[in-house]
Design an enzyme around this catalytic site. Structure first.
Site, PDB file in Angstrom:
ATOM      1  N   TRP A 154      57.698  85.055 -13.634  1.00  0.00           N
ATOM      2  CA  TRP A 154      57.081  85.461 -12.412  1.00  0.00           C
ATOM      3  C   TRP A 154      57.973  86.604 -11.591  1.00  0.00           C
ATOM      4  O   TRP A 154      57.356  87.276 -10.948  1.00  0.00           O
ATOM      5  CB  TRP A 154      56.666  84.414 -11.495  1.00  0.00           C
ATOM      6  CG  TRP A 154      55.566  83.588 -12.110  1.00  0.00           C
ATOM      7  CD1 TRP A 154      55.535  82.567 -12.701  1.00  0.00           C
ATOM      8  CD2 TRP A 154      54.094  83.934 -12.099  1.00  0.00           C
ATOM      9  NE1 TRP A 154      54.483  81.746 -13.279  1.00  0.00           N
ATOM     10  CE2 TRP A 154      53.463  82.647 -12.516  1.00  0.00           C
ATOM     11  CE3 TRP A 154      53.110  84.615 -11.457  1.00  0.00           C
ATOM     12  CZ2 TRP A 154      52.173  82.520 -12.594  1.00  0.00           C
ATOM     13  CZ3 TRP A 154      52.080  84.534 -11.508  1.00  0.00           C
ATOM     14  CH2 TRP A 154      51.248  83.471 -12.093  1.00  0.00           C
TER      15      TRP A 154
ATOM     16  N   GLY B  44      50.613  84.391 -15.379  1.00  0.00           N
ATOM     17  CA  GLY B  44      49.288  83.556 -16.136  1.00  0.00           C
ATOM     18  C   GLY B  44      49.577  82.406 -16.682  1.00  0.00           C
ATOM     19  O   GLY B  44      48.834  81.899 -17.585  1.00  0.00           O
ATOM     20  N   GLY B  45      50.850  81.741 -16.185  1.00  0.00           N
ATOM     21  CA  GLY B  45      50.923  80.110 -16.722  1.00  0.00           C
ATOM     22  C   GLY B  45      50.056  79.269 -16.144  1.00  0.00           C
ATOM     23  O   GLY B  45      50.280  78.097 -16.814  1.00  0.00           O
ATOM     24  N   GLU B  46      48.978  79.556 -15.498  1.00  0.00           N
ATOM     25  CA  GLU B  46      47.823  78.547 -15.125  1.00  0.00           C
ATOM     26  C   GLU B  46      46.825  78.918 -16.225  1.00  0.00           C
ATOM     27  O   GLU B  46      45.982  77.977 -16.321  1.00  0.00           O
ATOM     28  CB  GLU B  46      47.378  78.682 -13.963  1.00  0.00           C
ATOM     29  CG  GLU B  46      48.135  78.109 -12.743  1.00  0.00           C
ATOM     30  CD  GLU B  46      49.559  78.215 -12.667  1.00  0.00           C
ATOM     31  OE1 GLU B  46      50.105  79.518 -12.700  1.00  0.00           O
ATOM     32  OE2 GLU B  46      50.395  77.292 -12.818  1.00  0.00           O
TER      33      GLU B  46
ATOM     34  N   ARG C  60      54.293  92.815  -6.848  1.00  0.00           N
ATOM     35  CA  ARG C  60      55.648  92.621  -5.943  1.00  0.00           C
ATOM     36  C   ARG C  60      56.407  93.666  -5.984  1.00  0.00           C
ATOM     37  O   ARG C  60      57.648  93.755  -5.375  1.00  0.00           O
ATOM     38  CB  ARG C  60      56.415  91.295  -6.422  1.00  0.00           C
ATOM     39  CG  ARG C  60      55.569  90.400  -6.508  1.00  0.00           C
ATOM     40  CD  ARG C  60      56.131  88.701  -6.367  1.00  0.00           C
ATOM     41  NE  ARG C  60      55.111  87.790  -6.190  1.00  0.00           N
ATOM     42  CZ  ARG C  60      54.460  87.122  -7.088  1.00  0.00           C
ATOM     43  NH1 ARG C  60      54.973  86.841  -8.398  1.00  0.00           N
ATOM     44  NH2 ARG C  60      53.677  86.280  -6.693  1.00  0.00           N
TER      45      ARG C  60
ATOM     46  N   ASP D  86      53.558  70.945 -11.515  1.00  0.00           N
ATOM     47  CA  ASP D  86      53.787  72.543 -11.296  1.00  0.00           C
ATOM     48  C   ASP D  86      55.119  72.938 -10.392  1.00  0.00           C
ATOM     49  O   ASP D  86      55.063  73.662  -9.528  1.00  0.00           O
ATOM     50  CB  ASP D  86      52.492  73.009 -10.416  1.00  0.00           C
ATOM     51  CG  ASP D  86      52.469  74.633 -10.380  1.00  0.00           C
ATOM     52  OD1 ASP D  86      53.145  75.147 -11.522  1.00  0.00           O
ATOM     53  OD2 ASP D  86      51.721  75.199  -9.819  1.00  0.00           O
TER      54      ASP D  86
END
Lengths: 153, 569
Positions: free
Chosen positions: B278, B234-236, B174, B339
């Site tokens: 994020w 990486g929260g998944e 980003r 989510d």
């Protein structure tokens, strides 16, 4: 060690656990555990992998690329894939369970069972896991061992 | 470790194909504008080199590109030095040469191709006429490019080789922050890298987390008080989220705050509880606070393995900027199983509360509410009226699946909104996506494998569209709302020219009247415009720039262009 992914039915979990147990307890050099053949005997058929290529190119290649080298999705062959297999020590059953419940990314679980089996066979083939005479099926997914990773070329 | 080899002549795989099918360059040539693309680069650049090297092109950077905290705090009209244009993350430019009366005379002056065709989410950063952009990762490489902000001509390019990594939501980056003579950026394989802003040479590189278990880095860093501040993606995966500050001159960690509080998680689920950070934090310089949003708990959809409120996921947090200690927190969604996380950039502004003007922080939720909290206490002042559809929201996911709106992408996803101190409106990108949310009886984790705890997916034939909404922060009411055919993902820019710029997935780059929402101008860039626009000034003239490279998550057409516009003279 309960099963992780939705599509693994309770009965299959038992099969998987027995297979793992069998491999741990019974496997000795030169011997074969229970109903599972060794990698050299092949866990899928070449014809199945050929069908699997069509499934893969249609539903998976947009992210993983037709070469499986990875794009928006992770690589499914090559050094990074091997490093990932070695780090996760993932079993064939877990990897297949993941694919069939979580993929394709935008429509998880939407393919038929045999499409998932064929696509998985194709991934195995691209990575040089040897083919055999019997197609990969529900009862034999638990036999697939991702490690040791086969010698390439 | 990273591969240090050079790969001469190796190109990212798809840019040739894309360039050939893309309408942008052809149009640009017809208009007689400067065009800096891969073909032009080939003459000055020996190879598309890999191996963590900087490739210098002419002209070299001769401008003063040393950025201080004062410039980061208030970059004025000329510069855009950190992602949110100032520590308040308002993405508001005080420039008004381009305005609601003349925006129809806007023309492209350069469309520069990067050669990296994939989801393109960079916020261009501009310092004294030098623009810095980041590319997505393609073929395990990602680049930082310095270019002339008025012509698109490349000045240097640094190519980073990613080691083993996990891509969550596209291979994205980003953008950079320019500070203290360097530009800082993060990598998918979880490194923080400092480059000399003049030359692109590596000043230092620091590993910030273990990419093997699922940590990755995608945000534009913040810089403040001699530190570079980043959060984890990486929260998944079954990871524990964090935000950390590093010494800007050597990369040593100064402080670190882990985003899961063991007290509100069953067992040891906090160790793997997600809570990514994020997007770029805001800084309240007066109070010495770092203020940011924290993402979803993990596994996303199966809450049974993590009973409790799961603090501080789905929250707005303020930390002491010197120490990293928690000052306050506001949780938007306790024990989230959809989510519905807090992922877009927090913006700082003043608002009214019971007739008093108070300092506030706002965040556009995936729930389709804009949350406004008091910046001194973290207490909720108001939630806005819903800016997207809410149907059957918060219904518990089942094994068979339940249908709800918003979908798992929101409401508002990561897209940074803009705030105008002139209109007192915040401009929020949103979407309506009817989704089926499922859960599963048992979820356990394999380190290094994504862990969602079942699935969410679009309902075939269900609503799918996008929204751009102006919300009055003093009332929470919707001032205007534009609905577009595709879910919105990218970002907004507001200017003192009474304009709001944003892009769409089908390639349209739009300018709206900031007060009324009327569409005033648009230009189709071919690939999805799914990145935040910026405004800046070179030689006394205002420019607008935006990346156009599509979006993987939304299946928008991919590309690799950085487009620069100004008024026809």
């Amino acid at each position: 060690m309960a099963s992780k992914w939705g599509p693994l039915l309770p009965r299959r979990r038992v099969v998987l656990r027995m297979a793992v147990l069998g491999a741990l307890v019974l496997a000795a050099p030169g011997s074969v555990a229970m109903a599972c053949g060794p990698a050299s005997a092949g866990w899928y058929s070449a014809a199945q992998a050929a069908s699997g290529k069509t499934v893969f190119d249609t539903h998976c290649a947009a992210c993983h690329l037709a070469s499986l080298a990875g794009g928006a999705g992770p690589p499914l062959t090559g050094p990074q894939f091997v490093a990932w297999l070695q780090f996760t020590k993932i079993t064939g059953a877990d990897l297949f369970g993941f694919i069939s419940s979580q993929m394709p990314y935008d429509a998880p679980g939407s393919l038929t069972k045999s499409d998932y089996e064929d696509a998985f066979a194709y991934i195995l083939q691209v990575n040089h896991y040897p083919p055999g005479s019997t197609p990969l099926a529900a009862g034999s997914v638990a036999c697939v061992q991702m490690l040791p990773y086969p010698k390439q070329g | 470790m990273k591969d240090q080899r050079s790969v001469p002549g190796k190109h990212p795989p798809t840019w040739r194909d894309k360039a050939a099918t893309w309408a942008g360059p052809a149009l640009a040539l017809v208009l007689g504008i400067g065009f800096a693309g891969p073909a032009a680069l080939a003459a000055t650049q020996p190879s598309e080199s890999g191996g963590n090297v900087a490739v210098a092109n002419s002209p070299t950077v001769t401008q003063d590109v040393n950025v201080t905290d004062a410039m980061l705090s208030d970059p004025g009209g000329a510069n855009w030095a950190n992602s949110g244009h100032g520590y308040m993350n308002q993405r508001f430019s005080p420039l008004n040469e381009i305005n609601a009366d003349n925006v129809t005379r806007l023309v492209p002056v350069a469309i520069a191709q990067t050669g990296y065709t994939a989801s393109f989410e960079t916020t261009p950063v501009v310092v004294n006429g030098v623009m810095y952009i980041t590319t997505p990762m393609v073929d395990s490489k990602q680049a930082v490019i310095a270019m002339d902000a008025a012509t698109g001509r490349e000045m240097w390019r640094y190519v980073y080789d990613d080691g083993l990594n996990h891509i969550c939501c596209g291979p994205v980056n980003r953008g950079v922050v320019a500070a203290y003579g360097n530009v800082y950026f993060v990598t998918i394989d979880a490194h923080l890298v400092a480059l000399d802003a003049k030359t692109g040479k590596v000043a230092w590189s620091q590993s910030v987390a273990d990419p093997r278990i699922g940590y990755s880095e995608t945000m534009a860093p913040q810089a403040f008080d001699g530190m570079v501040i980043i959060g984890s993606s990486g929260g998944e995966w079954a990871t524990r989220g964090f935000i950390a500050a590093y010494n800007a001159s050597n990369g040593q960690q100064v402080w670190r705050f882990d985003t899961t509080d063991p007290k509100s998680w069953a067992g040891d689920s906090w160790k793997y509880g997600g809570g990514g950070v994020w997007t770029t934090p805001a800084i309240d310089t007066q109070r010495g606070l770092v203020i940011f949003s924290v993402g979803n708990p993990n596994p996303d959809l199966n809450g049974r393995v993590r009973e409790g409120d799961n603090l501080y996921t789905d929250s707005i947090l303020a930390l002491n900027a010197k120490t990293g200690a928690l000052v306050w927190a506001y949780q938007e969604v306790p024990h989230d199983v959809w989510d519905y996380d807090a992922v877009s950039n927090v913006i700082l502004f003043d608002t009214t509360d019971n007739g008093q003007t108070v300092p506030a922080a706002g965040e556009a939720g995936k729930t389709a509410w804009y949350y406004i909290v008091n910046r001194e206490t973290g207490k909720l002042i108001r939630k806005s009226a819903p800016f997207d559809q809410q149907t059957n929201m918060f219904a518990q996911p089942t094994v068979a699946g339940v249908q709800s709106l918003p979908g798992a992408n929101g409401g508002s996803e990561w897209s940074p909104p803009a705030y105008s101190p002139v209109t007192h409106f915040v401009y929020v990108l949103g979407m309506n996506q009817l989704m089926t949310f499922k859960t599963e009886a048992t979820t356990h984790s394999i380190p290094g494998l994504i862990r969602l705890g079942s699935t969410f997916s679009n309902v075939p034939g269900g609503v799918q569209d996008g929204t751009l909404t102006a919300i009055d922060v003093n009332t929470g009411k919707i001032a205007w709302n534009q609905t577009v055919p595709q879910p919105m993902m990218g970002g907004a820019l507001a200017t003192a020219g009474n304009l709001v710029f944003s892009g769409e997935g089908d390639g349209w780059f739009d300018a709206f009247n900031a007060t009324t929402g009327k569409l005033l101008w648009r230009f189709n860039l071919g690939a999805g415009v799914n990145a935040p626009p910026v405004a800046y000034e070179v030689n006394g003239h205002e420019y607008i720039a935006v990346a156009s490279g599509g979006n993987f998550q939304m299946s928008y057409p991919l590309g690799n262009a950085l487009a620069i516009f100004t008024l026809q003279q």
